[in-house]
Design a protein around this motif. Structure first.
Motif, PDB file in Angstrom:
ATOM      1  N   GLN A   1     -17.784  -5.868 -14.841  1.00  0.00           N
ATOM      2  CA  GLN A   1     -17.445  -4.380 -14.509  1.00  0.00           C
ATOM      3  C   GLN A   1     -15.560  -4.662 -14.515  1.00  0.00           C
ATOM      4  N   LEU A   2     -15.332  -5.156 -13.735  1.00  0.00           N
ATOM      5  CA  LEU A   2     -13.190  -5.567 -13.212  1.00  0.00           C
ATOM      6  C   LEU A   2     -12.368  -5.343 -14.700  1.00  0.00           C
ATOM      7  N   ARG A   3     -13.459  -6.307 -15.732  1.00  0.00           N
ATOM      8  CA  ARG A   3     -12.841  -6.267 -16.889  1.00  0.00           C
ATOM      9  C   ARG A   3     -12.812  -4.930 -18.353  1.00  0.00           C
ATOM     10  N   TYR A   4     -13.792  -4.297 -17.939  1.00  0.00           N
ATOM     11  CA  TYR A   4     -14.217  -3.391 -18.709  1.00  0.00           C
ATOM     12  C   TYR A   4     -12.919  -2.184 -17.750  1.00  0.00           C
ATOM     13  N   VAL A   5     -13.039  -1.953 -16.742  1.00  0.00           N
ATOM     14  CA  VAL A   5     -12.369  -0.920 -15.918  1.00  0.00           C
ATOM     15  C   VAL A   5     -10.692  -1.880 -16.084  1.00  0.00           C
ATOM     16  N   ALA A   6     -10.638  -2.712 -16.410  1.00  0.00           N
ATOM     17  CA  ALA A   6      -8.909  -3.358 -16.471  1.00  0.00           C
ATOM     18  C   ALA A   6      -8.433  -3.256 -18.704  1.00  0.00           C
ATOM     19  N   ARG A   7     -10.113  -3.187 -19.154  1.00  0.00           N
ATOM     20  CA  ARG A   7      -9.529  -2.817 -20.182  1.00  0.00           C
ATOM     21  C   ARG A   7      -9.171  -1.582 -21.025  1.00  0.00           C
ATOM     22  N   ASP A   8      -9.890  -0.510 -20.037  1.00  0.00           N
ATOM     23  CA  ASP A   8      -9.975   0.634 -19.818  1.00  0.00           C
ATOM     24  C   ASP A   8      -8.679   1.351 -19.577  1.00  0.00           C
ATOM     25  N   LEU A   9      -7.464   0.898 -18.410  1.00  0.00           N
ATOM     26  CA  LEU A   9      -6.596   1.430 -17.872  1.00  0.00           C
ATOM     27  C   LEU A   9      -5.959   0.547 -18.809  1.00  0.00           C
ATOM     28  N   GLY A  10      -5.736  -0.194 -19.523  1.00  0.00           N
ATOM     29  CA  GLY A  10      -4.968  -0.783 -20.927  1.00  0.00           C
ATOM     30  C   GLY A  10      -4.766   0.014 -21.961  1.00  0.00           C
ATOM     31  N   PHE A  11      -5.802   0.867 -22.361  1.00  0.00           N
ATOM     32  CA  PHE A  11      -6.274   1.948 -23.597  1.00  0.00           C
ATOM     33  C   PHE A  11      -4.859   2.869 -22.941  1.00  0.00           C
ATOM     34  N   ILE A  12      -5.597   3.320 -21.902  1.00  0.00           N
ATOM     35  CA  ILE A  12      -4.265   4.593 -21.236  1.00  0.00           C
ATOM     36  C   ILE A  12      -3.197   3.983 -21.583  1.00  0.00           C
TER      37      ILE A  12
END
Length: 492
Positions: free
Chosen positions: A251-262
């Motif tokens: 989940q940390l990697r998914y959140v980091a990925r989404d923050l990068g997309f933002i």
């Protein structure tokens, strides 16, 4: 714009009822309305408004404060409160209406503004006035009983043989303790918090990408796979420690990925397209990710200012060490109890050592009553060296044994005093139980920090009003018994 609404309180007999009859003087809401200094509250409340005469006229402080008192006393929601006020003429009288009306006096959404506008400072000040008046009433009743029991002295005679009595320097007992006012949040786990944050980030990505739909390719955020990974562990009844750690890492990697997309989308779409709640959630989730990543890398479960709710980021875990719940989530509240009345000493969303509040509580006691307490009844966390030295310098007895190794044989008188202090100190535990079981102190349902602090202060205000109402009932009952005894004696 705010203007004074009512010069003085109308009597229950002057309240107009279209269906006939009149309000009873003995009703609890009528009696409670006499115990609140509405005029003083109005003067204090009006200071928070500008003198600009433009705009609509604000509702009276009696309507605002009265509605909040009814809500916390009866445990109504915002909508149910307005419905009950419409159905009950006594509640309409309590909030300051002069006649029964079938239209809502205000919209339920205004209750949030009432809590913000009043604030904990005004509520605590009103509470101080109510306690001051209550203690004065009890003192007058005690003096009257003494005058009736003692024979009158002749002219020129006094109990002090003509000498004036000096004002007391120490009087009364101060009881101190602290508790947690739990907030209405789900029990937080690291995995559930990250999953909730990821879902909110996905909504933010959709909002930022919407203006470029069909023109710019949307990044693959793998939300379905992230959801399956979360449910695989969340639905497991007893997941192991390593399984939970692996799920948190994903989940940390998914959140980091989404923050990068933002960050990439912000270069094409301004953050102004987000709603106020989405922008606030983005800031909270960014800090949540930093905290969770730090704990994940250090393999610990401790971090400063830990976020346990995205919707209420001010809520902190408060370790209480109780058998029922070792950790509670909410504001920590320190109160003092004087002659059965509860007074606010400190409210904080961060955990603090309540022993540090003793000196400030004693100084406020001196400001309120003009003298120091004879004794302070508190548990052992208050018995620090600084507090003991302060109490010794000011001639105040602090309950509990001396610091250091206990003696082999304790003085029987000292043991008796400690047992009595322990019994009297239970009064503050009773206040906590009353507030949490009968009123709303056991679960604060408001979401904002300032409104939650207002609700906590109103809980103490309601408890003190109920105590004054019980005292008033006892006075009336004693007068009726004395009158009945006098009539029976005259007949006999």
């Amino acid at each position: 714009m705010y203007a004074n609404h009512q010069e003085q309180q109308i009597l229950p007999g002057d309240f107009f009822l279209p269906f006939g009859g009149r309000l009873s003087e003995n009703n609890r809401w009528v009696q409670l309305s006499y115990l609140i200094p509405w005029r003083r509250v109005e003067m204090e409340y009006s200071k928070h408004f500008s003198g600009d005469l433009r705009g609509g006229r604000a509702l009276s402080v009696r309507m605002a404060l009265g509605a909040l008192i009814i809500q916390e006393r009866e445990g109504f929601s915002d909508r149910h409160l307005v419905q009950h006020i419409l159905e009950n003429p006594y509640l309409q009288y309590f909030i300051g209406l002069e006649a029964y009306q079938e239209e809502p006096p205000f919209d339920p959404s205004l209750l949030t503004y009432f809590r913000k506008r009043l604030g904990p400072d005004i509520i605590n000040q009103v509470n101080e006035w109510i306690v001051e008046a209550g203690l004065q009433e009890e003192q007058d009743a005690d003096d009257q009983d003494k005058d009736e029991d003692e024979p009158p002295t002749g002219p020129g005679h006094s109990d002090t043989d003509g000498e004036s009595q000096d004002p007391p320097t120490h009087q009364g007992k101060l009881i101190l303790d602290a508790t947690c006012a739990p907030a209405d949040v789900a029990f937080p786990t690291d995995l559930s918090l990250l999953n909730k944050g990821r879902e909110k980030l996905e909504d933010i990505i959709d909002t930022l990408h919407a203006p470029h739909k069909g023109e710019m390719k949307k990044s693959r955020d793998r939300r379905r796979q992230a959801r399956r990974d979360y449910l695989r562990t969340a639905k497991n009844r007893k997941p192991g420690r390593m399984a939970i750690r692996r799920a948190i890492g994903r989940q940390l990697r998914y959140v980091a990925r989404d923050l990068g997309f933002i960050e990439q989308l912000v270069q094409h779409t301004s953050l102004t397209v987000l709603s106020r709640r989405q922008y606030r959630d983005l800031l909270v989730i960014g800090e949540l990710y930093r905290q969770q990543l730090e704990m994940y890398r250090s393999r610990s479960h401790r971090v400063d200012d830990r976020i346990v709710s995205i919707a209420q980021p001010d809520v902190r875990p408060i370790v209480r060490g109780k058998a029922k719940a070792n950790v509670e989530f909410g504001a920590k509240v320190a109160i003092s109890v004087v002659s059965g009345y509860s007074l606010m000493e400190k409210t904080s969303w961060d955990s603090f050592n309540e022993g540090t509040t003793l000196i400030d509580s004693v100084e406020r006691y001196l400001q309120r009553f003009g003298y120091y307490p004879e004794a302070i009844l508190a548990d052992k966390i208050y018995r620090t060296r600084d507090n003991l030295k302060y109490c010794k310098d000011h001639g105040i007895r602090l309950s509990g044994p001396k610091l250091g190794r206990p003696p082999k044989q304790m003085d029987p008188n000292q043991k008796k005093i400690e047992r009595q202090d322990m019994g009297k100190r239970n009064a503050v535990e009773g206040k906590f139980g009353e507030g949490k079981r009968i009123y709303g102190l056991g679960l604060i349902r408001t979401r904002l920090r300032e409104t939650s602090e207002t609700v906590i202060s109103i809980q103490l205000l309601v408890m003190n009003l109920e105590k004054r109402l019980r005292f008033l009932f006892c006075l009336i009952l004693s007068e009726l018994i004395a009158l009945d005894f006098a009539i029976n004696s005259a007949v006999a």
